[in-house]
Design a protein around this motif. Structure first.
Motif: not given
Length: 317
Positions: A82-88, A184-199
């Motif tokens: 989330g934040l890494a890509n937002a800053f990028l 890592s795949t399952a963790r990232t799959a659940w993390a992406l909606p968190v990243s979407a909500g944050l951004t």
């Protein structure tokens, strides 16, 4: 497809997907506000990767079940992605694809700093400290700080991209600290909606508006690339590569990413890169080599020994 060819294909695809992120982001920023662009990217990637994870992962391995699993998902969603890509994406308004990719690739060099503080079993060795310093010298050559223009667009943009690398490094250490049982795949799959909500939240707070988006064929291509190819597909090929060859060899893709971004930016966007920036990239690469060289040599020796054993067995047969 044999194992060697499969690994080569995964390596090349991952390098191209991740390297193309910087080119597509730079192109898309002409049509999207930066944070909304990132949020749309995560919307698309979340749908694709969740679908892939559900189709390929057993149900009992897909759902977070412990506090550590939840912490791992949040660390990935908030910091690593989330934040890494937002800053990028915000920083890339002011810097070229090549420079953005070079600065962002500092993530592996910054990671030992946070590991030394947060992980009791990981401390920065003398070799690691030397590698980190060499890498930071490389960044200084890329950024080329000038006190007279320190707060100018270029320097400010490079600093924002650097914060993205810091966020990614911190998040990766927090994930290790959480010691989650999720793949890592399952963790990232659940993390992406968190990243979407944050951004999406950051985009709204910063005053960005959907009305500011210019929907053109180029905008759609850029969004499709960062969402599908540089998003979901890149994670799939990257994790597949790590499963095959391990983290040491798999992370060699990050040596190739700036090269892909530089060539892509030059060919597709007409960007140029200075000689001093090239020197900075080589210096950062040297820092990577110092940090990971010893482990890489050990890994290569083990691979050579295993191959020699197989050859001898074949000769006997």
């Amino acid at each position: 497809m044999n194992g060697t060819r499969r690994r080569l294909v995964l390596f090349l695809l991952t390098s191209v997907f991740f390297g193309g992120t910087f080119v597509a982001a730079k192109a898309g920023l002409d049509y999207f506000p930066p944070l909304l662009f990132v949020a749309f990217r995560f919307d698309i990637a979340a749908v694709v990767l969740l679908g892939y994870a559900v189709a390929t992962t057993p149900r009992d391995e897909l759902l977070p079940r412990t506090v550590r699993d939840v912490v791992g998902v949040l660390a990935t969603g908030v910091f690593v992605i989330g934040l890494a890509n937002a800053f990028l994406f915000v920083g890339q308004q002011y810097v070229s694809s090549a420079v953005g990719s070079i600065i962002f690739s500092l993530n592996p060099i910054l990671t030992p700093v946070f590991a030394a503080v947060l992980l009791a079993d990981e401390r920065l060795s003398r070799r690691g400290a030397i590698g980190m310093v060499v890498g930071l010298i490389g960044v200084a050559l890329v950024v080329q700080p000038d006190p007279a223009t320190l707060l100018g667009g270029g320097a400010l943009g490079k600093g924002i991209v650097f914060l993205g690398a810091v966020s990614g490094a911190l998040g990766s250490v927090l994930v290790r600290w959480a010691d989650t049982d999720l793949s890592s795949t399952a963790r990232t799959a659940w993390a992406l909606p968190v990243s979407a909500g944050l951004t999406h939240t950051l985009s709204g707070v910063s005053g960005e508006s959907l009305a500011a988006v210019t929907w053109t064929p180029t905008a759609l291509v850029a969004l499709g690339y960062v969402g599908v190819f540089a998003g979901a597909a890149a994670y799939i090929t990257y994790f597949g590569l790590l499963d095959d060859v391990g983290a040491i060899q798999g992370n060699l893709v990050f040596y190739v990413v700036p090269i892909v971004a530089t060539l892509g930016g030059s060919v597709l966007l007409g960007e140029s890169i200075s000689a001093l920036t090239l020197v900075g990239f080589v210096t950062i690469f040297a820092g990577f080599a110092v940090l990971g060289g010893e482990s890489l040599v050990s890994e290569l020796r083990r691979a050579y020994a295993a191959a020699s054993t197989r050859w001898q067995a074949n000769d006997v047969v």
